[in-house]
Design an enzyme around this catalytic site. Structure first.
Site, PDB file in Angstrom:
ATOM      1  N   ASP A  39      75.212 -17.897   9.051  1.00 15.76           N
ATOM      2  CA  ASP A  39      76.248 -17.457  10.045  1.00 15.76           C
ATOM      3  C   ASP A  39      75.288 -16.197  10.927  1.00 15.76           C
ATOM      4  OD1 ASP A  39      78.040 -16.890  11.671  1.00 15.76           O
ATOM      5  OD2 ASP A  39      79.420 -17.342  10.321  1.00 15.76           O
ATOM      6  N   HIS A  40      75.105 -16.466  12.227  1.00 17.64           N
ATOM      7  CA  HIS A  40      74.641 -15.729  12.558  1.00 17.64           C
ATOM      8  C   HIS A  40      76.005 -14.378  13.511  1.00 17.64           C
ATOM      9  CE1 HIS A  40      69.796 -16.830  13.925  1.00 17.64           C
ATOM     10  NE2 HIS A  40      71.193 -18.119  13.284  1.00 17.64           N
ATOM     11  N   ARG A  41      77.237 -14.361  13.220  1.00 15.65           N
ATOM     12  CA  ARG A  41      77.609 -13.552  13.284  1.00 15.65           C
ATOM     13  C   ARG A  41      77.612 -12.568  12.004  1.00 15.65           C
ATOM     14  NH1 ARG A  41      82.989 -17.410  12.856  1.00 15.65           N
ATOM     15  NH2 ARG A  41      81.309 -18.259  11.637  1.00 15.65           N
TER      16      ARG A  41
END
Length: 137
Positions: free
Chosen positions: A109-111
């Site tokens: 999850d690139h967040r």
């Protein structure tokens, strides 16, 4: 805290190995065997399969060579582990050889985790798999 996917009839449980970063490989192995057995018997307590920040899914044991695993919130990442297969390679001496090669695919999850950090993590895994004794020290 690392969740490990365990297939059960009709679904999947992801028991969590808590504080895995401070446990020995043998302790993790013993704990995972216990959790997996109780997951298959549907005897896990909710706190044993909730949470975790990272997950591992191994379909390699079923002969699957490569797959993409889907992140299960609230986890931020999952590592998909494929089967080891014999393949021709060129060794360090430039000669044709046979090696066992496996695929691992990291979904993040690139967040929470950026790609560069994920690549650094995969490089560390590669290093440990190529030199397993280094995991013991």
């Amino acid at each position: 805290d690392v969740a490990v996917a365990v297939a059960i009839k009709g679904g999947l449980f992801t028991p969590v190995l808590r504080d895995s970063h401070i446990k020995t490989l043998s302790a993790l192995s013993t704990e995972m065997k216990d959790l997996a057995s109780r997951a298959r018997d549907r005897k896990l307590m909710p706190h044993e399969y909730q949470g975790g920040s990272f997950a591992i899914s191994n379909l390699g044991m079923m002969g699957i060579k490569n797959f993409d695993a889907v992140i299960n919130p609230p986890q931020a990442s999952i590592l998909a582990v494929g089967a080891g297969t014999k393949k021709p390679i060129v060794n360090e001496d430039g000669e044709l050889d046979v090696a066992t090669v496996m695929s691992v695919t990291l979904s993040v999850d690139h967040r929470v985790i950026d790609g560069a950090l994920g690549a650094t993590f995969l490089a560390a895994i590669k290093g440990y798999l190529e030199d397993p004794i280094s995991m013991m020290v």
